[in-house]
Design an enzyme around this catalytic site. Structure first.
Site, PDB file in Angstrom:
ATOM      1  N   TYR A 223     -13.893  -6.479   4.816  1.00 44.81           N
ATOM      2  CA  TYR A 223     -12.500  -6.217   5.164  1.00 44.81           C
ATOM      3  C   TYR A 223     -12.264  -5.919   6.642  1.00 44.81           C
ATOM      4  O   TYR A 223     -11.115  -5.932   7.100  1.00 44.81           O
ATOM      5  CB  TYR A 223     -11.934  -5.088   4.294  1.00 44.81           C
TER       6      TYR A 223
ATOM      7  N   ARG B 159     -15.161  -3.613  -4.899  1.00 37.74           N
ATOM      8  CA  ARG B 159     -15.230  -2.613  -3.827  1.00 37.74           C
ATOM      9  C   ARG B 159     -16.382  -2.864  -2.854  1.00 37.74           C
ATOM     10  O   ARG B 159     -16.231  -2.641  -1.645  1.00 37.74           O
ATOM     11  CB  ARG B 159     -15.367  -1.209  -4.421  1.00 37.74           C
TER      12      ARG B 159
ATOM     13  N   THR C 180      -1.526   0.799  -5.127  1.00 37.36           N
ATOM     14  CA  THR C 180      -2.022   1.673  -6.187  1.00 37.36           C
ATOM     15  C   THR C 180      -1.209   2.958  -6.275  1.00 37.36           C
ATOM     16  O   THR C 180      -0.946   3.622  -5.267  1.00 37.36           O
ATOM     17  CB  THR C 180      -3.495   2.018  -5.944  1.00 37.36           C
TER      18      THR C 180
ATOM     19  N   HIS D  56      -2.875   7.586  -2.963  1.00 34.76           N
ATOM     20  CA  HIS D  56      -4.028   6.675  -3.045  1.00 34.76           C
ATOM     21  C   HIS D  56      -4.601   6.439  -1.654  1.00 34.76           C
ATOM     22  O   HIS D  56      -5.827   6.479  -1.461  1.00 34.76           O
ATOM     23  CB  HIS D  56      -3.602   5.349  -3.671  1.00 34.76           C
TER      24      HIS D  56
ATOM     25  N   GLN E 249     -15.478  -5.788  -0.749  1.00 34.97           N
ATOM     26  CA  GLN E 249     -14.404  -5.367   0.149  1.00 34.97           C
ATOM     27  C   GLN E 249     -14.941  -4.559   1.332  1.00 34.97           C
ATOM     28  O   GLN E 249     -14.528  -4.759   2.478  1.00 34.97           O
ATOM     29  CB  GLN E 249     -13.385  -4.543  -0.633  1.00 34.97           C
TER      30      GLN E 249
ATOM     31  N   ARG F 235     -13.030   8.142   5.558  1.00 33.35           N
ATOM     32  CA  ARG F 235     -12.836   8.761   6.877  1.00 33.35           C
ATOM     33  C   ARG F 235     -12.417  10.214   6.674  1.00 33.35           C
ATOM     34  O   ARG F 235     -11.231  10.552   6.842  1.00 33.35           O
ATOM     35  CB  ARG F 235     -11.745   8.022   7.666  1.00 33.35           C
TER      36      ARG F 235
ATOM     37  N   LYS G 195     -10.366  -9.345  -3.444  1.00 35.51           N
ATOM     38  CA  LYS G 195      -9.116  -9.156  -4.181  1.00 35.51           C
ATOM     39  C   LYS G 195      -8.630 -10.425  -4.879  1.00 35.51           C
ATOM     40  O   LYS G 195      -7.923 -10.338  -5.883  1.00 35.51           O
ATOM     41  CB  LYS G 195      -8.016  -8.690  -3.218  1.00 35.51           C
TER      42      LYS G 195
ATOM     43  N   TYR H 220       0.864  -1.187   0.000  1.00 35.38           N
ATOM     44  CA  TYR H 220       0.000   0.000   0.000  1.00 35.38           C
ATOM     45  C   TYR H 220       0.897   1.234   0.000  1.00 35.38           C
ATOM     46  O   TYR H 220       0.707   2.161   0.767  1.00 35.38           O
ATOM     47  CB  TYR H 220      -0.866  -0.055   1.267  1.00 35.38           C
TER      48      TYR H 220
END
Length: 453
Positions: free
Chosen positions: A269, A262, A385, A159, A265, A168, A278, A154
């Site tokens: 998640y 998405r 990403t 991203h 996820q 958030r 994924k 990550y």
């Protein structure tokens, strides 16, 4: 390229050290392969390795040069690589390149030099080598290696900020992000080469306005623009890889599309992270662009913004004079089924750069192994990403459409928030630098098929 010219380039603030550059990088070098001259991706300065099947034959290792592929199995059988490179050539000619990746940078460098000599203008072996070439368009590409383990990081901070802002708004970046490279273990078995169709996954999903989850096709299918990192030599279980040695464990890079469901996820998640959202498919480009080919495009890591914490010592190199990052430009394009029917070219959604990665590849390797985890030849990393600050540099549709709230319009007049069946995502990348020849990665391409009922 003369030694003095190599030294001149290495003296530039951002350039690769002189010991990483040699005559194979010379911009003046020309191949006798006609299509390699001025080729946007595979000039003689690149020479990436992959696995291909010519004309329906068995898979074997090959090297891309222009619009053709050099058959390394034929080269190994001919003896033209030389006795001292017989073992290395045989490993590079195998139907899986794990053994070749295990040999490390010295073996790659020596074989690269020999291939460059055989393919350059004026090579006396031209007539023999010409018979070992296959037109790339007639060949089927496979995965370059047997991927034992796949880890997705990550490392793209923008991203992380963009996604965090959507989820958030008051606390977009979690407090650990700038201290530790975040990652998770993915599924190696569902990694596929470019051109493979991707089936829309089924799964549990739940909208905020729904009282209970339902099972069915993913509603919010997305892509993620990433680089893939191929691991060369591994490390023994229990023995970490130091940050200063980490780069020696990088065999090369490819393009990677981390397809993402998405809505699945969002429901699954918490608390453990990505799972079925994924692991239904990950697409990679077919060529390993070697660390040696990328040497001219190594650059200094972007300085951390004022106030950001310094990396902990195990993530800090003792050789800050050695460029640790890469300067690679990446494009994402979309072509819908209607666009294909209308003869419309793929539409570029975004253009990003690896300079926006917060963590370097070496830091990812050092962190991954810091607990003694053993990496193995042929393991694959995703960088995470790659996104910039501007919308035209965002690396996913979730960012571009602001979580589905702002549709984008395609040249056909269609709109998209997420991917529709029949959509094809195409990723491309190139590395450029003044004084050197531009090289590319080949396409990372996948088309969406409807979910199975």
């Amino acid at each position: 390229m003369s030694v003095s010219l190599v030294a001149e380039h290495s003296a530039e603030t951002d350039a690769a050290p002189a010991e990483h550059l040699d005559e194979t990088h010379a911009a003046a070098l020309v191949s006798w392969v006609p299509s390699a001259r001025g080729h946007a991706e595979f000039p003689i300065q690149n020479l990436p390795f992959g696995v291909f099947s010519p004309h329906g034959q068995a898979p074997r290792g090959g090297v891309a040069i222009g619009d053709v592929i050099l058959d390394l199995a034929a080269l190994a059988a001919s003896g033209l690589a030389g006795d001292e490179l017989a073992e290395v050539t045989a490993a590079a000619a195998a139907p899986r390149l794990n053994g070749f990746l295990a040999l490390g940078s010295d073996a790659r460098r020596r074989l690269r030099a020999r291939l460059s000599a055989l393919l350059r203008e004026g090579a006396p072996e031209r007539a023999s080598v010409e018979r070992m070439l296959h037109r790339a368009g007639d060949c089927r590409m496979g995965l370059p290696a047997q991927i034992g383990d796949y880890t997705d990081f990550y490392a793209g901070i923008q991203h992380a900020i963009n996604i965090g802002t959507l989820l958030r708004p008051d606390n977009p970046l979690l407090p650990n992000y700038k201290h530790v490279p975040i990652g998770y273990h993915g599924r190696a078995s569902s990694i596929v080469p470019t051109g493979s169709a991707v089936r829309r996954p089924n799964g549990q999903r739940k909208r905020p306005d729904e009282s209970a989850p339902s099972f069915g096709p993913c509603r919010n299918l997305d892509y993620e623009l990433e680089l893939g990192v191929w691991i060369g030599p591994g490390n023994a279980l229990g023995t970490p890889i130091g940050i200063d040695e980490a780069q020696e464990h990088v065999a090369g890079l490819c393009l990677l599309n981390d397809w993402s469901a998405r809505d699945v996820q969002a429901w699954e998640y918490q608390p453990l992270g990505p799972f079925l959202a994924k692991d239904f498919a990950t697409t990679i480009s077919p060529w390993i662009v070697t660390a040696e080919a990328l040497a001219p495009f190594r650059v200094a890591q972007a300085p951390r913004p004022e106030g950001d914490p310094a990396p902990l010592p195990y993530l800090q190199t003792s050789r800050p004079d050695r460029p640790a990052a890469y300067d690679i430009t990446l494009d994402v394009l979309l072509q819908s089924e209607a666009m294909r029917e209308q003869g419309l070219a793929p539409h570029r959604l975004s253009r990003g750069t690896t300079r926006d990665l917060y963590w370097t590849v070496a830091q990812l390797i050092a962190h991954h192994s810091c607990n003694g985890c053993n990496l193995q030849p042929g393991d694959l990393f995703g960088t995470g990403t790659i996104s910039g600050r501007a919308p035209d540099s965002f690396g996913s549709l979730m960012e571009i459409s602001r979580g589905g709230r702002e549709p984008l319009t395609l040249p056909s007049g269609e709109t998209r928030t997420y991917l529709a069946d029949g959509d094809e995502i195409i990723m491309r990348a190139s590395a450029s630098r003044e004084g050197f020849t531009t090289i590319g990665f080949g396409e990372c391409r996948g088309r969406i098929l409807p979910a199975l009922s």
